[in-house]
Design a protein around this motif. Structure first.
Motif, mmCIF file in Angstrom:
data_model
loop_
_atom_site.group_PDB
_atom_site.id
_atom_site.type_symbol
_atom_site.label_atom_id
_atom_site.label_comp_id
_atom_site.label_asym_id
_atom_site.label_seq_id
_atom_site.Cartn_x
_atom_site.Cartn_y
_atom_site.Cartn_z
ATOM 1 N N ASP A 21 0.838 -1.206 0.000
ATOM 2 C CA ASP A 21 0.000 0.000 0.000
ATOM 3 C C ASP A 21 0.872 1.255 0.000
ATOM 4 O O ASP A 21 2.062 1.210 0.345
ATOM 5 N N ALA A 22 0.221 2.367 -0.414
ATOM 6 C CA ALA A 22 0.966 3.610 -0.628
ATOM 7 C C ALA A 22 1.493 4.170 0.694
ATOM 8 O O ALA A 22 2.587 4.743 0.739
ATOM 9 N N ARG A 23 0.726 4.013 1.748
ATOM 10 C CA ARG A 23 1.150 4.556 3.051
ATOM 11 C C ARG A 23 2.441 3.881 3.519
ATOM 12 O O ARG A 23 3.354 4.522 4.027
ATOM 13 N N LEU A 24 2.474 2.593 3.289
ATOM 14 C CA LEU A 24 3.659 1.833 3.672
ATOM 15 C C LEU A 24 4.881 2.289 2.864
ATOM 16 O O LEU A 24 6.006 2.324 3.373
ATOM 17 N N ASP A 25 4.604 2.654 1.606
ATOM 18 C CA ASP A 25 5.680 3.174 0.755
ATOM 19 C C ASP A 25 6.226 4.477 1.323
ATOM 20 O O ASP A 25 7.444 4.687 1.362
ATOM 21 N N ASP A 26 5.291 5.368 1.748
ATOM 22 C CA ASP A 26 5.724 6.645 2.322
ATOM 23 C C ASP A 26 6.587 6.409 3.559
ATOM 24 O O ASP A 26 7.632 7.043 3.752
ATOM 25 N N ILE A 27 6.130 5.496 4.411
ATOM 26 C CA ILE A 27 6.871 5.219 5.654
ATOM 27 C C ILE A 27 8.235 4.606 5.334
ATOM 28 O O ILE A 27 9.244 4.954 5.951
ATOM 29 N N PHE A 28 8.252 3.735 4.339
ATOM 30 C CA PHE A 28 9.524 3.122 3.928
ATOM 31 C C PHE A 28 10.535 4.209 3.518
ATOM 32 O O PHE A 28 11.686 4.208 3.974
#
Lengths: 145, 495
Positions: free
Chosen positions: A67-74
């Protein structure tokens, strides 16, 4: 009118963001992995393609793109750079140093399967996806609110 | 303006510019903004990550002092407006943090998120088997200002580009339209009647050059067609004029011929009547004593009868066209000079005779005595017109192309006087037999009709130009001997 507002608010509650404010992102390996812990610098190295050895064995990073949120956090917490900078850094590592690009997986189930298969694999995911899974081990919390 | 070529080109270019420039501005602004934002976020993430790494690497001893020093160092960088380390129960915050309002709980993941002009970022790190968090806030305002400044520069550049583009569009429209405007002006001149104005448009555009070439060819063809039409019209007018002239001549000839036929018949009958009168008068004269009054009377009758026969003979000459002429080839000047020798004795002294001859005049065919008689008749009329006032009698012989056959050159005899001229109303009748303007007894009215008949018998024709008060010119055209021979040969072949 007030009823309609309530329905809208309820709908927002039901179909709104799935992540609650208390969720965390954690670093995960297979339960029987020899990896006990990784420092933040080692994690960053691992996901930038820099070879990281534990007990003489090379670790394999799996980028969770479910998911995109996980990408941001990564990007913000793990590699601490923007997507453009990350892409440039990966290319530089590939071309100049011969590093390996981390594998990218688009679903949590697939990430978990890959972790089951490879004891040297390291990935990250939401805590809720891993906290009741005895076959996986949480190494550390990467981000949490 | 919009309907002119230049206006159209200018309008199109301006519309294209007006349509594209906002997109250009928005696109460049977006690129600039994204570039600044990406640089800011990358710096923030890297910097805060380094702080977290440093804190994680700090040992247990003096951790708080080390953390405080790191947070103060971050604050002193000028970009960080908030920095704290927390384990959830205790919070360690830099002492030089400015007094901020309530700090938002959630992190920023994009530049400008939450609209508070501060980018908040949290990193978790492990310390002494505990998970701690370092939370920092970075000031977004300098980057916002840089973005706004860059946007202003972009807007300025776009405005300058628009102004330059308008100037270039005006110049370009003029440049593109110039050859066509030049062609248009040339076409206007041609339409106004200046069809010889050359279409010359200096253009490097192949299409315009080809258009110019084709229009120039059309103009040349138009000029050629106009010239041809004018020539045809002139020829047709000349032909029509000649036809009318010939028609008039034909009518005139037919009229004179019919009068001649009538006069000839009457003269023949009159001759028949005169023969017994003359015969019996001579017989009677032989029978009367000479010197008697009867003898004198008979002699007068006989003299009158001779004059009458002479008159009849002239009428017959007119009507029969000198059937008994001899035929020879001779230069026209010879019989004219012989006639002039006779005339010099009878022309009054107040009439000056001028004689011109062109040796290039071709020989004519016929009876020279006929030409003599023509000259004498015409000159007699001429000097009688100048008998009282005096003047010049001019005779001229030259070569002349016959009006009905320009390739056949004949001989032209002109007899001009400076007398009182002939009334235009009388001109159509002067060749008619018995037509005269003189007093009764002064002339028979046969002189010009006889001339007409004689000229006709030689295959020529006669014209007259007269201006009352100024004089009269008779022009007698004689066909060249070569032409007559050719006609005779063709007649012989036809027979």
């Amino acid at each position: 009118m007030r009823r309609l507002l309530c329905i809208l608010l309820l709908a927002c509650g039901v179909f709104g963001p799935v992540h609650s404010a208390s969720e965390s992102v954690v670093l995960v390996v297979r339960a029987d992995s020899a990896v006990k812990d990784l420092s933040s610098v080692e994690v960053r190295k691992l996901f930038l393609g820099v070879p990281v050895l534990v007990d003489g064995k090379l670790l394999h990073a799996i980028r969770n793109r479910s998911d995109a949120r996980l990408d941001d956090i990564f990007l913000q917490q793990i590699v601490a750079m923007t997507q453009e900078a990350y892409d440039r850094q990966i290319l530089v590592g590939l071309n100049r140093q011969g590093w390996v690009r981390p594998a990218e997986v688009g679903s949590v189930a697939r990430v978990i399967e890959d972790l089951y298969v490879d004891p040297q694999a390291v990935s990250y995911m939401w805590l809720r996806d891993v906290e009741h899974n005895p076959r996986l081990k949480v190494l550390r919390t990467l981000w949490g609110e | 303006m919009i309907n002119s070529l230049r206006g159209r080109i200018l309008s199109v270019l301006l519309v294209v510019l007006a349509a594209l420039l906002p997109f250009l501005y928005l696109g460049i602004s977006r690129i600039v903004q994204d570039g600044y934002a990406e640089g800011f976020v990358n710096s923030v993430r890297t910097y805060s990550g380094l702080v977290a790494d440093e804190l994680e690497a700090s040992g247990e001893a003096n951790f708080e002092a080390r953390a405080e020093a790191l947070l103060d160092g971050a604050m002193l960088s000028g970009q960080v407006v908030f920095a704290e380390v927390t384990d959830g129960t205790r919070t360690l915050r830099s002492k030089i943090s400015p007094g901020l309002g309530p700090v938002p709980h959630s992190d920023d993941f994009e530049f400008g998120e939450h609209g508070d002009q501060t980018y908040y970022i949290t990193h978790s790190f492990k310390h002494d088997e505990r998970t701690l968090r370092v939370r920092m806030g970075f000031d977004e305002r300098p980057t916002f200002e840089r973005i706004q400044s860059a946007k202003r520069h972009v807007l300025l550049a776009i405005t300058a580009f628009l102004a330059a583009s308008i100037m270039i569009a005006i110049w370009l429209s003029a440049l593109l339209a110039r050859p066509l405007v030049s062609l248009q002006q040339a076409a206007q001149r041609i339409a106004a009647g200046q069809e010889h104005a050359t279409l010359q448009s200096q253009s490097s555009l192949q299409e315009v050059r080809e258009l110019n070439h084709h229009l120039e060819r059309m103009r040349q063809r138009l000029v050629g067609a106009n010239e041809q039409l004018r020539t045809e019209i002139r020829e047709r007018e000349a032909s029509e004029h000649r036809r009318l002239q010939l028609e008039r001549q034909l009518l005139h000839r037919e009229r004179i011929a019919s009068i001649g036929t009538l006069a000839g018949g009457m003269a023949h009958e009159f001759n028949n009547v005169m023969t017994p009168i003359l015969l019996y008068s001579q017989l009677a004269l032989e029978e009367v004593p000479p010197g008697s009054s009867l003898s004198d009377d008979l002699r007068r009758v006989i003299a009158a009868a001779h004059r009458a026969r002479n008159l009849v003979s002239r009428i017959l000459t007119f009507s029969r066209g000198m059937d008994t002429q001899q035929n020879s080839v001779f230069p026209l000047r010879a019989p004219v000079e012989e006639a002039l020798a006779l005339l010099r004795d009878i022309v009054p002294e107040n009439v000056e005779i001028i004689w011109n001859v062109d040796d290039a005049a071709p020989t004519v065919s016929g009876d020279p005595s006929v030409v003599q008689q023509i000259v004498i008749n015409l000159c007699t009329n001429a000097y009688q017109a100048m008998r009282l006032s005096g003047g010049r009698l001019t005779l001229r012989v030259s070569a002349a192309a016959l009006p009905d056959a320009p390739d056949n050159v004949g001989a032209l005899l002109e007899v001009s006087d400076t007398g009182h001229g002939i009334d235009p109303a009388l001109l159509p009748h002067i060749f008619e037999p018995f037509f005269t303007t003189r007093e009764v007894g002064e002339g028979t009215g046969l002189g010009l009709s006889v001339v007409h008949g004689l000229v006709d018998s030689l295959g020529g024709f006669i014209t007259v130009d007269s201006v009352p008060g100024e004089g009269t010119t008779f022009k007698v055209y004689f066909p060249g001997a070569a032409r007559v021979a050719t006609e005779l040969r063709s007649v012989a072949r036809g027979a």
